[in-house]
Design an enzyme around this catalytic site. Structure first.
Site, PDB file in Angstrom:
ATOM      1  N   ASN A   1       0.813  -1.219   0.000  1.00 46.46           N
ATOM      2  CA  ASN A   1       0.000   0.000   0.000  1.00 46.46           C
ATOM      3  C   ASN A   1       0.847   1.271   0.000  1.00 46.46           C
ATOM      4  O   ASN A   1       0.362   2.349   0.344  1.00 46.46           O
ATOM      5  CB  ASN A   1      -0.989   0.004   1.172  1.00 46.46           C
ATOM      6  CG  ASN A   1      -0.314  -0.193   2.523  1.00 46.46           C
ATOM      7  OD1 ASN A   1       0.914  -0.189   2.627  1.00 46.46           O
ATOM      8  ND2 ASN A   1      -1.112  -0.365   3.565  1.00 46.46           N
TER       9      ASN A   1
ATOM     10  N   ARG B   1       3.520   7.744  11.277  1.00 47.22           N
ATOM     11  CA  ARG B   1       3.059   7.309  12.583  1.00 47.22           C
ATOM     12  C   ARG B   1       2.910   8.533  13.474  1.00 47.22           C
ATOM     13  O   ARG B   1       3.735   9.457  13.437  1.00 47.22           O
ATOM     14  CB  ARG B   1       4.019   6.292  13.224  1.00 47.22           C
ATOM     15  CG  ARG B   1       4.007   4.922  12.557  1.00 47.22           C
ATOM     16  CD  ARG B   1       2.658   4.234  12.684  1.00 47.22           C
ATOM     17  NE  ARG B   1       2.635   2.909  12.073  1.00 47.22           N
ATOM     18  CZ  ARG B   1       2.211   2.654  10.839  1.00 47.22           C
ATOM     19  NH1 ARG B   1       1.791   3.651  10.070  1.00 47.22           N
ATOM     20  NH2 ARG B   1       2.198   1.431  10.379  1.00 47.22           N
TER      21      ARG B   1
ATOM     22  N   GLN C   1      -4.746   4.159  18.460  1.00 49.42           N
ATOM     23  CA  GLN C   1      -5.730   3.956  17.399  1.00 49.42           C
ATOM     24  C   GLN C   1      -6.671   2.825  17.815  1.00 49.42           C
ATOM     25  O   GLN C   1      -6.176   1.747  18.135  1.00 49.42           O
ATOM     26  CB  GLN C   1      -5.033   3.629  16.073  1.00 49.42           C
ATOM     27  CG  GLN C   1      -4.253   4.810  15.556  1.00 49.42           C
ATOM     28  CD  GLN C   1      -3.729   4.647  14.133  1.00 49.42           C
ATOM     29  OE1 GLN C   1      -3.483   5.625  13.452  1.00 49.42           O
ATOM     30  NE2 GLN C   1      -3.543   3.426  13.683  1.00 49.42           N
TER      31      GLN C   1
ATOM     32  N   HIS D   1      -7.320   6.334  10.115  1.00 49.19           N
ATOM     33  CA  HIS D   1      -6.166   5.751   9.419  1.00 49.19           C
ATOM     34  C   HIS D   1      -6.635   4.954   8.195  1.00 49.19           C
ATOM     35  O   HIS D   1      -6.854   3.751   8.265  1.00 49.19           O
ATOM     36  CB  HIS D   1      -5.389   4.858  10.384  1.00 49.19           C
ATOM     37  CG  HIS D   1      -4.020   4.509   9.902  1.00 49.19           C
ATOM     38  ND1 HIS D   1      -3.071   3.934  10.699  1.00 49.19           N
ATOM     39  CD2 HIS D   1      -3.430   4.651   8.689  1.00 49.19           C
ATOM     40  CE1 HIS D   1      -1.960   3.735  10.016  1.00 49.19           C
ATOM     41  NE2 HIS D   1      -2.160   4.161   8.786  1.00 49.19           N
TER      42      HIS D   1
END
Length: 383
Positions: free
Chosen positions: A144, A282, A311, A330
């Site tokens: 990704n 991050r 998260q 995210h």
């Protein structure tokens, strides 16, 4: 073996594919091949990263005599993840909904042999603990990277052109052009720098080059001279050296001891007044409250990204309400296109693991009691 898979919750409305197919890719930039499992039991373009999608793994695992447990419950002592961890042989997690594999959790998982990230970024795994316990850590490298690079470029344009407030004016029934353009600029001619120029950072630079901007980068590993010349890149030995000359800074580095807390009050204050900061890497690479202070004071003109800590982010997280932001949950690396690749890569890694054959070098983060493969190139450990 028991495979414990932690995925994000299903959508609030039933999934229905918007498109009938996905573009066919010949491979990744640089020549790395796409994931090559023996086969897949899913339809590319379908929702695979949520609980009901199961990364398309159930039929494959159960046919091999393995047990699959899938859950979104990952936090707290009474979470499904903690209850099931004690006899798990494999843990699969995603950066978007990370099951944090702490030293304490490693100690409670004596059978654990493989920690697999369905995506890129294994910082939710305590790598020192993985090394100490002899656990292999792997991720689906490059699956990704381009997805995230596209999100970075989108975020830069959103911030600089003041898109989100302008769009909200339309949604609210208004038409005040002055309000919409009072914080809107052109990217053309700006100086844009990336902290790290690996797969994602370099892809960002390549996509920004046609915008006629001045490109800068800093990285532990300097790019070949031919690439610097092709893209007109200026190399800086550190982020501290680079950020004072940039109008836009994008963070594309992994989280490890050398990058944690890098963007603190001191570094942000050294940036140009009114610079933009984009972080899809991050959250802990930046100081949470320093970002808020930078936006409130005007030192930062905008902040965008989609990485948070923890998260999912709590409802009272200050980034939800700080001024001039373009945050998302995210999602940058979890497009439906990316899900097809990281689901296939997850199966490829599992096939190698079960067969006792080597996992691709580029997928490895920790192996044989030390950093390995991509991990040796990109990460640092405390020990």
């Amino acid at each position: 073996m028991k495979v414990l898979c932690v995925l994000y919750d299903d959508p609030s409305v039933p999934f229905s594919a918007v498109r009938d197919d996905l573009p066919s890719l010949p491979g990744y930039p640089g020549g790395q091949t796409l994931p090559t499992p023996s086969s897949v039991d899913f339809t590319p373009g379908h929702l695979l990263g949520s609980v009901s999608g199961e990364l398309g793994l159930r039929r494959f695992l159960e046919a091999g005599g393995h047990t699959l447990v899938v859950t979104s419950s990952k936090d707290g002592a009474d979470s499904v993840f903690d209850r099931e961890l004690a006899d798990a042989d494999v843990v699969i997690s995603q950066p978007f909904w990370p099951a944090y594999l702490t030293a304490g959790r490693f100690a409670r998982a004596p059978r654990l042999k493989l920690a697999l990230t369905a995506g890129i970024g294994s910082d939710h795994v305590d790598l020192d603990a993985a090394i100490a316990h002899g656990v292999t850590v792997a991720e689906v490298t490059y699956c990704n990277s381009i997805s995230v690079a596209e999100h970075v470029v989108m975020s830069i344009l959103n911030l600089v052109r003041n898109f989100v407030p302008a769009h909200q004016i339309v949604r609210d029934g208004g038409w005040n052009i002055a309000d919409a353009v009072s914080r809107s600029y052109d990217v053309e001619g700006m100086h844009v720098g990336t902290v790290a120029a690996g797969r994602i950072g370099l892809a960002v630079l390549r996509r920004l080059a046609p915008f006629d901007v001045h490109l800068h980068y800093t990285d532990r590993h300097r790019l070949p001279a031919a690439v610097e010349e092709e893209l007109g890149l200026t190399f800086h030995t550190s982020a501290a050296e680079m950020v004072p000359v940039c109008d836009v800074v994008t963070v594309n580095a992994p989280l490890h001891p050398e990058t944690e807390g890098l963007f603190d009050d001191a570094l942000i204050s050294s940036m140009k007044r009114g610079a933009y900061l984009v972080n899809t890497a991050r959250a802990r690479i930046v100081d949470r409250d320093a970002v808020v202070r930078g936006l409130e004071s005007g030192q930062l003109a905008g902040y965008a990204g989609d990485v948070w800590y923890p998260q999912p982010a709590p409802a009272d997280h200050p980034w939800r309400t700080m001024p001039h932001h373009a945050m998302t949950p995210h999602i940058s690396g979890s497009s439906l296109s990316a899900q097809a690749r990281y689901a296939a890569g997850t199966r490829e890694i599992l096939e190698s693991f079960f067969a006792g054959t080597p996992i691709r070098e580029e997928y490895l983060i920790v192996d044989g009691g030390k950093l390995a493969g991509t991990g040796a190139h990109s990460y640092a450990v405390k020990s």
